[in-house]
Design a protein around this motif. Structure first.
Motif: not given
Length: 291
Positions: A91-97, A102-106, A125-137
């Motif tokens: 849900s976070f990843a969808k909203a970020i995209e 531009k900036r996310v601290v997880m 771990h699963k969320i880290e993998e999801i966020y690694r595919n985001l086009n953001t810092s």
């Protein structure tokens, strides 16, 4: 900067909100509890009441923001904890995209480099993998074992005169104080770093035996022993204390991951620094005042 914080006014959130407000930032705090609205506003922040699992709510909240501190509740529901944690991350990843943030601290954890065998950390771990595919810092703020978890042991100390878990007294565990996490998060949220980065936030590296001695001394029980329980004993104790069985099993698995050393291995081998300021002895004073 316009900064969004999830985690309400918990152990980390309140400290982080105050730090950012004092630094002059425009802060919005997400909380699922409408009763927190007044307390949030009294700190000088705005309140956004809703669920981090609701992507539409998150899209609305994150629109026009500069940065977000993204964390998920540690036990998201009494069942399907890993799945629920992962879904909140989605849900976070969808909203970020959608918002182009531009900036996310997880907020992540030691052991989040591992896909399994780490109990509830597997969801991070699963969320880290999801966020690694985001086009953001993104900075993955991997925190140590919270000192504040020792508060759960107070009934055991008072009732049985012991403290313990299903791992031994002599292993080294990276610990962290929530205030040190808040400080690290405040620093990272205003950074302009690019790409994906891991930062460990650790306050002290000590053994459970150290913890028993230091906490015991602070509460006038200097001989307080650390007892290594079997998995069965640990599970029984947690379920008898009212913890849902699924979560108790995850904590038993996490204990085994600490016992084997694999949860702390990446932190240790990467030679990451110990950035936190609050050492075990200082936390012990807080522990004693709440005992």
């Amino acid at each position: 900067m316009k900064i969004i914080l999830s985690g309400s006014l918990g152990n980390i959130g309140k400290h982080l909100t105050i730090k950012l407000i004092n630094a002059g930032h425009d802060v919005t705090v997400i909380s699922s509890n409408a009763d927190r609205k007044t307390a949030i506003e009294n700190l000088g922040a705005k309140a956004a009441i809703g669920s981090v699992s609701d992507s539409d709510f998150l899209i609305e909240t994150l629109t026009n923001a500069d940065a977000v501190f993204a964390m998920t509740p540690p036990n998201l529901g009494g069942a399907n904890v890993i799945v629920n944690t992962e879904n909140a991350g989605k849900s976070f990843a969808k909203a970020i995209e959608k918002t182009g943030l531009k900036r996310v601290v997880m907020l992540s954890s030691i052991g989040a480099d591992l896909p399994n065998g780490t109990g509830p950390i597997a969801g991070l771990h699963k969320i880290e993998e999801i966020y690694r595919n985001l086009n953001t810092s993104v900075t993955f703020l991997r925190a140590g074992f919270f000192y504040t978890n020792f508060y759960h042991d107070i009934p055991m100390i008072k009732g049985a005169g012991i403290i313990g878990s299903n791992y031994p007294a002599d292993i080294k565990i990276p610990f962290v104080h929530p205030e040190d996490i808040a400080q690290a998060a405040a620093e990272e949220l205003v950074q302009t770093s690019q790409g994906k980065n891991v930062r460990y936030i650790i306050s002290d590296v000590r053994t459970p035996g150290d913890a028993a001695k230091v906490l015991g001394t602070a509460i006038s029980k200097p001989e307080l022993p650390w007892i290594e329980f079997t998995d069965e004993q640990a599970l029984e104790g947690m379920t008898q204390a009212g913890l849902p069985e699924e979560i108790a099993n995850l904590y038993v698995e996490m204990g085994n991951g600490l016992k084997s050393g694999k949860i702390a291995e990446h932190f240790t081998t990467s030679k990451a620094s110990v950035d936190g300021k609050i050492k075990l002895e200082e936390f012990a004073k807080e522990f004693a005042s709440n005992f």
